[in-house]
Design a protein around this motif. Structure first.
Motif, PDB file in Angstrom:
ATOM      1  N   VAL A 228      23.486 -53.193  92.800  1.00 48.32           N
ATOM      2  CA  VAL A 228      22.459 -52.303  92.252  1.00 48.32           C
ATOM      3  C   VAL A 228      21.104 -52.697  92.831  1.00 48.32           C
ATOM      4  CG1 VAL A 228      21.268 -51.484  90.187  1.00 48.32           C
ATOM      5  CG2 VAL A 228      23.732 -51.950  90.105  1.00 48.32           C
ATOM      6  N   ILE A 229      20.485 -51.770  93.537  1.00 52.48           N
ATOM      7  CA  ILE A 229      19.082 -51.917  93.947  1.00 52.48           C
ATOM      8  C   ILE A 229      18.386 -50.641  93.516  1.00 52.48           C
ATOM      9  CG2 ILE A 229      17.453 -52.288  95.819  1.00 52.48           C
ATOM     10  CD1 ILE A 229      19.589 -53.637  97.432  1.00 52.48           C
ATOM     11  N   THR A 230      17.593 -50.726  92.497  1.00 48.59           N
ATOM     12  CA  THR A 230      16.953 -49.541  91.932  1.00 48.59           C
ATOM     13  C   THR A 230      15.916 -48.981  92.901  1.00 48.59           C
ATOM     14  OG1 THR A 230      15.159 -50.772  90.866  1.00 48.59           O
ATOM     15  CG2 THR A 230      17.211 -50.513  89.610  1.00 48.59           C
ATOM     16  N   ASN A 231      15.397 -47.814  92.564  1.00 46.21           N
ATOM     17  CA  ASN A 231      14.197 -47.344  93.227  1.00 46.21           C
ATOM     18  C   ASN A 231      13.025 -48.162  92.697  1.00 46.21           C
ATOM     19  OD1 ASN A 231      15.064 -45.137  94.982  1.00 46.21           O
ATOM     20  ND2 ASN A 231      15.718 -44.139  93.084  1.00 46.21           N
ATOM     21  N   GLY A 232      11.842 -47.899  93.188  1.00 50.28           N
ATOM     22  CA  GLY A 232      10.714 -48.719  92.760  1.00 50.28           C
ATOM     23  C   GLY A 232       9.393 -48.054  93.041  1.00 50.28           C
ATOM     24  N   PHE A 233       8.346 -48.862  93.064  1.00 49.54           N
ATOM     25  CA  PHE A 233       7.005 -48.367  93.354  1.00 49.54           C
ATOM     26  C   PHE A 233       6.395 -49.242  94.440  1.00 49.54           C
ATOM     27  CE2 PHE A 233       6.376 -51.797  90.385  1.00 49.54           C
ATOM     28  CZ  PHE A 233       5.228 -52.431  90.830  1.00 49.54           C
ATOM     29  N   ASP A 234       5.469 -48.666  95.168  1.00 44.07           N
ATOM     30  CA  ASP A 234       4.794 -49.377  96.243  1.00 44.07           C
ATOM     31  C   ASP A 234       3.387 -49.735  95.778  1.00 44.07           C
ATOM     32  OD1 ASP A 234       3.872 -50.427  98.595  1.00 44.07           O
ATOM     33  OD2 ASP A 234       4.450 -48.718  99.842  1.00 44.07           O
ATOM     34  N   ASP A 235       3.077 -51.038  95.792  1.00 48.27           N
ATOM     35  CA  ASP A 235       1.733 -51.467  95.380  1.00 48.27           C
ATOM     36  C   ASP A 235       0.646 -50.753  96.188  1.00 48.27           C
ATOM     37  OD1 ASP A 235       2.161 -53.679  93.363  1.00 48.27           O
ATOM     38  OD2 ASP A 235       3.394 -54.445  94.994  1.00 48.27           O
ATOM     39  N   ALA A 236       0.969 -50.440  97.439  1.00 47.56           N
ATOM     40  CA  ALA A 236      -0.025 -49.798  98.303  1.00 47.56           C
ATOM     41  C   ALA A 236      -0.366 -48.389  97.839  1.00 47.56           C
ATOM     42  CB  ALA A 236       0.491 -49.768  99.743  1.00 47.56           C
ATOM     43  N   ASP A 237       0.497 -47.793  97.018  1.00 44.58           N
ATOM     44  CA  ASP A 237       0.245 -46.430  96.533  1.00 44.58           C
ATOM     45  C   ASP A 237      -0.688 -46.412  95.325  1.00 44.58           C
ATOM     46  OD1 ASP A 237       1.887 -45.390  98.469  1.00 44.58           O
ATOM     47  OD2 ASP A 237       3.659 -45.305  97.180  1.00 44.58           O
ATOM     48  N   TYR A 415      10.243 -54.545  90.368  1.00 44.12           N
ATOM     49  CA  TYR A 415      10.562 -53.218  90.878  1.00 44.12           C
ATOM     50  C   TYR A 415       9.639 -52.779  92.011  1.00 44.12           C
ATOM     51  CZ  TYR A 415      13.232 -53.168  86.557  1.00 44.12           C
ATOM     52  OH  TYR A 415      14.102 -53.485  85.546  1.00 44.12           O
ATOM     53  N   SER A 416       8.862 -53.691  92.565  1.00 47.71           N
ATOM     54  CA  SER A 416       8.016 -53.326  93.703  1.00 47.71           C
ATOM     55  C   SER A 416       8.902 -53.081  94.912  1.00 47.71           C
ATOM     56  CB  SER A 416       7.002 -54.431  94.000  1.00 47.71           C
ATOM     57  OG  SER A 416       7.630 -55.542  94.614  1.00 47.71           O
ATOM     58  N   ARG A 417       8.497 -52.168  95.766  1.00 47.29           N
ATOM     59  CA  ARG A 417       9.307 -51.824  96.945  1.00 47.29           C
ATOM     60  C   ARG A 417       9.515 -53.041  97.841  1.00 47.29           C
ATOM     61  NH1 ARG A 417      12.010 -46.895  96.462  1.00 47.29           N
ATOM     62  NH2 ARG A 417      10.577 -45.251  95.809  1.00 47.29           N
ATOM     63  N   LYS A 418       8.519 -53.886  97.970  1.00 45.57           N
ATOM     64  CA  LYS A 418       8.664 -55.053  98.838  1.00 45.57           C
ATOM     65  C   LYS A 418       9.676 -56.034  98.274  1.00 45.57           C
ATOM     66  CE  LYS A 418       6.047 -58.203 101.734  1.00 45.57           C
ATOM     67  NZ  LYS A 418       4.697 -58.559 102.245  1.00 45.57           N
ATOM     68  N   ASN A 419       9.641 -56.254  96.975  1.00 45.51           N
ATOM     69  CA  ASN A 419      10.616 -57.159  96.360  1.00 45.51           C
ATOM     70  C   ASN A 419      12.026 -56.601  96.476  1.00 45.51           C
ATOM     71  OD1 ASN A 419      11.296 -59.530  94.598  1.00 45.51           O
ATOM     72  ND2 ASN A 419      11.946 -57.888  93.231  1.00 45.51           N
ATOM     73  N   LEU A 420      12.186 -55.308  96.265  1.00 48.12           N
ATOM     74  CA  LEU A 420      13.505 -54.683  96.379  1.00 48.12           C
ATOM     75  C   LEU A 420      14.020 -54.742  97.818  1.00 48.12           C
ATOM     76  CD1 LEU A 420      12.794 -51.580  94.120  1.00 48.12           C
ATOM     77  CD2 LEU A 420      14.262 -53.516  93.535  1.00 48.12           C
ATOM     78  N   THR A 421      13.102 -54.630  98.781  1.00 52.93           N
ATOM     79  CA  THR A 421      13.511 -54.729 100.185  1.00 52.93           C
ATOM     80  C   THR A 421      14.006 -56.126 100.515  1.00 52.93           C
ATOM     81  OG1 THR A 421      11.862 -53.052 100.763  1.00 52.93           O
ATOM     82  CG2 THR A 421      12.788 -54.335 102.571  1.00 52.93           C
ATOM     83  N   SER A 422      13.423 -57.143  99.889  1.00 50.87           N
ATOM     84  CA  SER A 422      13.905 -58.509 100.114  1.00 50.87           C
ATOM     85  C   SER A 422      15.344 -58.665  99.653  1.00 50.87           C
ATOM     86  CB  SER A 422      13.003 -59.519  99.396  1.00 50.87           C
ATOM     87  OG  SER A 422      13.186 -59.474  97.987  1.00 50.87           O
ATOM     88  N   ILE A 423      15.697 -57.976  98.563  1.00 50.96           N
ATOM     89  CA  ILE A 423      17.080 -58.018  98.062  1.00 50.96           C
ATOM     90  C   ILE A 423      18.009 -57.290  99.030  1.00 50.96           C
ATOM     91  CG2 ILE A 423      18.600 -57.318  96.165  1.00 50.96           C
ATOM     92  CD1 ILE A 423      16.124 -57.522  94.321  1.00 50.96           C
TER      93      ILE A 423
END
Length: 433
Positions: A228-237, A415-423
């Motif tokens: 499971v890798i959820t969707n998330g949000f981007d801090d840059a947004d 749930y940040s996009r960068k953290n999810l990308t690391s997973i």
């Protein structure tokens, strides 16, 4: 040295909407974790909306390969009397009229003859093109993301021909998706869908899904090695400066509202509340941002709520966060379908990033409820719980009047996009090690 991953995706900027966000953001951050993405996407896709602002999120130097796609939508539009330039909405959403016989017949044809979907004519040309490309420009892994599930069938064939590690990403279910029964499939067509689904989920080296319930459902269908890798949000947004909040008690929904997401209970409860509570009637605003099905508008009118309604056409993604941050309350309506517990839209994470309280209508024991409770981002009531919904609205309204309507959204960094990308990168490393 970075590894290379080929990402097969139908949705890519300047296409707009929810489908493009997930892998746009993954590809943005993958190089930070020693993976160099290569995007394969159609040159001329049929998409509901365009959003050129998303091109700003495409990482400089990213290799994007585009090939033409043949789709039947020109024939579909002509058949139902739609103009050539009009867009085809997803999820059976109709903005101007209720679906007629031709639309229903077209859905039946789509489900029974275009298997797994209307992008099926792109499968063979893509296999030929990518086989040659990959022989000349090797990659360490392949990712396919669906829907449309034709993307998975391209990857399935490449896996068989070239034996490259393959990760299949499911943003939505296949045969368990909410509108699957509406396709009115013959037994033969249903069997074909299920057979293709089984081949994909048993042949890939890793499956990724967006919710726990989806993981359970795919495991029951025979899927293995599911993450499971959820969707998330981007801090840059999220802008550095928080915009001024709406003066009205605004209940804001961002994104499409198709028929099965129409929160009929909300319109009923709001009608009762504005009748019984003059202060609420003076302050209320219902703001719907994006495409809205005609059935939703008809329900709002039938409950005498049209004076409070503000419709906002689709806006670029870079403006959405500002609207969310300005809202007093953010509305999250879960689809009223058998798989409701597993529906976990990307919207919820951007709602949390906006740090505005979320008013949710959906299963109180589903994936959304678990996340809302985990980060204390809002309140939820079930589809039929009128008293619970009324209580939640009044709680938010009283806090609005007192000037303390806010949430902390604690722990949302996970749930940040960068953290999810690391997973994601960790799992790509595992299947290629």
């Amino acid at each position: 040295m970075k590894k290379r991953v080929l990402i097969i995706t139908y949705y890519w900027p300047p296409s707009g909407g929810a489908g493009v966000q997930r892998w746009l953001k993954f590809s943005k951050y993958l190089p930070d974790f020693d993976w160099e993405p290569v995007i394969y996407t159609p040159e001329n896709p049929e998409v509901p909306v365009d959003d050129p602002s998303l091109l700003e999120d495409v990482r400089p130097g990213l290799e994007v390969i585009k090939q033409p796609i043949l789709e039947p939508y020109s024939f579909y539009k002509k058949f139902i009397g739609q103009k050539k330039g009009e867009r085809v909405n997803a999820a059976f959403l109709s903005e101007n009229k209720a679906p007629g016989f031709k639309e229903k017949l077209s859905v039946w044809i789509r489900g029974n003859f275009f298997i797994p979907d209307s992008r099926r004519f792109w499968i063979r040309p893509s296999i030929r093109f990518l086989k040659k490309y990959l022989e000349e420009h090797p990659v360490d892994a392949i990712v396919s993301t669906g829907p449309p599930h034709s993307m998975h069938l391209i990857a399935l064939a490449l896996k068989k021909k070239l034996d490259i590690p393959w990760l299949a990403d499911f943003r939505d279910p296949w045969t368990n998706i909410d509108f699957y029964p509406d396709l009115n499939l013959t037994p033969l067509a249903d069997a074909k869908h299920r057979n293709l689904e089984r081949k994909v989920i048993t042949s890939c080296d890793k499956m990724v899904v967006v919710s726990r319930q989806m993981k359970t459902e795919f495991e029951e269908l025979g899927g293995k090695n599911i993450q499971v890798i959820t969707n998330g949000f981007d801090d840059a947004d999220v802008g550095e400066e928080t915009p001024e909040s709406d003066k009205k008690f605004s209940i804001v929904h961002a994104g499409s509202l198709p028929p099965n997401r129409n929160p009929r209970i909300l319109w009923k409860v709001l009608q009762e509340l504005v009748t019984a509570t003059p202060e609420l009637a003076d302050s209320l605003q219902i703001k719907l941002v994006g495409k809205v099905d005609i059935s939703v508008l008809e329900d709002i009118r039938s409950h005498q709520l049209e004076p409070y309604l503000k419709l906002v056409e689709y806006v670029p993604h870079d403006e959405v966060m500002k609207i969310l941050q300005q809202a007093q309350v953010l509305l999250l309506a879960i689809n009223q379908t058998p798989n409701a517990k597993g529906i976990l839209t990307g919207k919820i994470f951007e709602y949390m990033a906006a740090c505005r309280p979320v008013l949710t209508i959906g299963p109180t024991d589903g994936d959304v409820a678990n996340i809302l409770n985990d980060v204390q981002a809002g309140l939820i009531s079930d589809f039929t719980d009128e008293e619970g919904l009324k209580k939640n609205i009044l709680e938010f309204f009283n806090r609005f009047r007192e000037g303390n309507l806010s949430v902390n959204s604690e722990g949302i960094h996970q749930y940040s996009r960068k953290n999810l990308t690391s997973i994601l990168a960790e799992h790509l490393n595992k299947i290629t090690s």
